[in-house]
Design a protein around this motif. Structure first.
Motif, PDB file in Angstrom:
ATOM      1  N   TYR A  89       9.691  24.688  21.506  1.00  0.00           N
ATOM      2  CA  TYR A  89       8.396  23.995  21.351  1.00  0.00           C
ATOM      3  C   TYR A  89       7.770  23.706  22.710  1.00  0.00           C
ATOM      4  N   MET A  90       8.607  23.316  23.668  1.00  0.00           N
ATOM      5  CA  MET A  90       8.083  22.966  24.992  1.00  0.00           C
ATOM      6  C   MET A  90       7.505  24.194  25.703  1.00  0.00           C
ATOM      7  N   LEU A  91       8.170  25.337  25.553  1.00  0.00           N
ATOM      8  CA  LEU A  91       7.751  26.550  26.269  1.00  0.00           C
ATOM      9  C   LEU A  91       6.467  27.130  25.695  1.00  0.00           C
ATOM     10  N   VAL A  92       6.348  27.077  24.356  1.00  0.00           N
ATOM     11  CA  VAL A  92       5.218  27.765  23.720  1.00  0.00           C
ATOM     12  C   VAL A  92       4.122  26.772  23.322  1.00  0.00           C
ATOM     13  N   GLY A  93       4.505  25.514  23.126  1.00  0.00           N
ATOM     14  CA  GLY A  93       3.500  24.502  22.817  1.00  0.00           C
ATOM     15  C   GLY A  93       3.331  24.219  21.337  1.00  0.00           C
ATOM     16  N   ARG A  94       4.011  25.001  20.498  1.00  0.00           N
ATOM     17  CA  ARG A  94       3.890  24.795  19.057  1.00  0.00           C
ATOM     18  C   ARG A  94       5.082  25.449  18.367  1.00  0.00           C
ATOM     19  N   GLY A  95       5.161  25.263  17.017  1.00  0.00           N
ATOM     20  CA  GLY A  95       6.238  25.877  16.240  1.00  0.00           C
ATOM     21  C   GLY A  95       5.740  27.112  15.519  1.00  0.00           C
ATOM     22  N   GLY A  96       6.526  27.606  14.581  1.00  0.00           N
ATOM     23  CA  GLY A  96       6.136  28.773  13.796  1.00  0.00           C
ATOM     24  C   GLY A  96       6.857  30.025  14.269  1.00  0.00           C
ATOM     25  N   GLU A  97       6.825  31.026  13.410  1.00  0.00           N
ATOM     26  CA  GLU A  97       7.616  32.231  13.652  1.00  0.00           C
ATOM     27  C   GLU A  97       7.183  32.968  14.933  1.00  0.00           C
ATOM     28  N   ALA A  98       5.868  33.081  15.123  1.00  0.00           N
ATOM     29  CA  ALA A  98       5.380  33.815  16.300  1.00  0.00           C
ATOM     30  C   ALA A  98       5.771  33.065  17.577  1.00  0.00           C
TER      31      ALA A  98
END
Ligand code: CP3
Length: 379
Positions: free
Chosen positions: A177-186
């Motif tokens: 979450y920290m690296l991408v900023g959000r959740g979800g498969e992508a």
């Protein structure tokens, strides 16, 4: 005494619904069944609790959240966090409560801006530098003193026979979450690609989160949490053994060692959800956790092998719990028969789905609390 003990309880009354499940635990003064099971003691039946037992499946939660003005407000106020933790305990005969918080508030306390987008889930602002995160490894726990206060309030109200669980996110899961900023498969695929491209940097981030988690979990144990769960929900996206070793096994072992070095004796429940069986086995023998949580429909054989070393927890399909009916009863019976010969905590393989009917929760709790381990032997 072996695993067999008390005589068979009254058989399940079909449709008895909420009434039976709302009754208080069998022996409210006893040492928690959850801790006895983890300790490999002979128990009359497996303890039961559900991940996400508090929250949106309960109407009283939705009401309080609306009043509090959102999820984060609920989490960060000890009074409402304690109340939400206790809501499912009043309604159902769960053997354990889990303090109401979120795995992402620790990174928030380390300086990364967090908010919840209505109907979409968590969002993080830009990742702070690793140096600035590192500088807040200890102080972040101070920012989360509200969680310790919620633990104290719950422990003061909960019957002694029911355990209280504290938790933190698995460092890798928090890092996704920290690296991408959000959740979800992508987003998970993106985080996985980052880990494969630069294992050194992602490993460093994971190590920083692990250090912060030691302080945070120790604080919860000191406040009265009797078991500590590490939610590594996205272990499933790391099938390469070396990457799993670096980003899951090593930081979890470090957390357990760090807790023990601080004198924390509470058992640790590691939940590397969805990891491949061979990696789960390696995890069980090398991290030092007392319990391994298994994801949905984990193989029977895997559970049996793990039980020789650790207690296991899981692994009912949350969708089956939502669906209810005879298929649910049959699967619960199967799980009880296959694993209650060893140390076993009945739970789901992931969290309760928000639209799960309360009758199904009641049905499941009643079925498990009516079970007697002697049944497995006479089956
Ligand atoms: O199990 C419990 O009842 C304890 C409380 C708890 C929450 N989140 C409360 C919550 C726990 C243990 C968590 C863990 C958590 N949080 C995980 C790991 C477990 C898992 O489910 O995989 C993760 C990945 C998070 C991050 C997170 N928090 C997400 C992705 C979301 C949004 C998705 C969703 O389910 O809404 C949250 C919000 C959240 N955390 C809610 C609750 C009750 C829903 C908030 C609301 O709308 O009221």
């Amino acid at each position: 005494m072996g695993w067999a003990s008390a005589p068979r309880a009254l058989s399940l009354a079909a449709g008895s619904g909420l009434r039976v499940a709302m009754s208080p635990p069998d022996n409210p003064g006893a040492r928690p069944l959850l801790l006895r099971a983890i300790n490999r003691e002979s128990v009359e039946r497996p303890p039961i609790w559900f991940m996400r037992q508090a929250g949106r499946c309960l109407p009283e939660y939705r009401e309080l959240r609306a009043k509090a003005g959102g999820f984060l407000n609920l989490c960060m106020n000890p009074q409402t966090a304690a109340e939400v933790t206790l809501q499912p305990m009043r309604r159902f005969a769960y053997d354990a409560a889990i303090v109401f918080a979120d795995i992402l508030t620790l990174p928030m306390a380390m300086g990364q801006h967090l908010w919840f987008e209505a109907g979409e889930g968590p969002r993080f602002g830009p990742l702070p530098s690793l140096e600035s995160l590192e500088a807040r490894v200890e102080s972040a726990t101070g920012e989360l003193a509200c969680v310790g206060e919620a633990v104290r309030r719950v422990r003061a109200e909960l019957e002694p026979s029911r355990a209280l669980i504290g938790f933190a996110g698995g460092p890798w899961t928090a890092a996704t979450y920290m690296l991408v900023g959000r959740g979800g498969e992508a987003a998970r695929a993106e985080a996985r690609a980052m880990a494969l491209a630069d294992l050194g940097r992602v490993g460093h981030l994971v190590d920083i989160i692990a250090e912060a988690s030691i302080h945070y979990l120790a604080m919860q144990a000191e406040a009265g949490a009797q078991a500590l769960q590490i939610f590594e929900s996205w272990a499933e996206v790391l099938p390469e053994p070396e990457v799993f070793e670096r980003l899951v096994i090593r930081p979890h072992r470090r957390i357990v060692e760090g807790l023990r070095a601080r004198g924390v004796t509470a058992p640790v429940i590691g939940f590397p959800r969805g990891a491949q069986p061979a990696l789960v086995e390696r995890y069980a023998v090398t991290t030092g956790v007392q319990v391994v949580g298994l994801g949905t429909d984990a193989p029977r054989e895997l559970g049996l092998r793990l039980q020789q070393r650790v207690a296991i927890q899981g692994a009912l399909d949350p969708e089956l719990l939502r669906a209810g009916g005879p298929a649910l009863s049959a699967r619960i019976d199967e799980l009880l028969r296959q694993w209650s010969g060893g140390p076993y905590i009945f739970n789901l393989g992931h969290g309760v789905l928000l639209d799960t009917p309360l009758e199904h929760l009641a049905q499941a709790v009643e079925q498990v609390t009516s079970w007697r381990n002697a049944d497995a032997l006479t089956a």
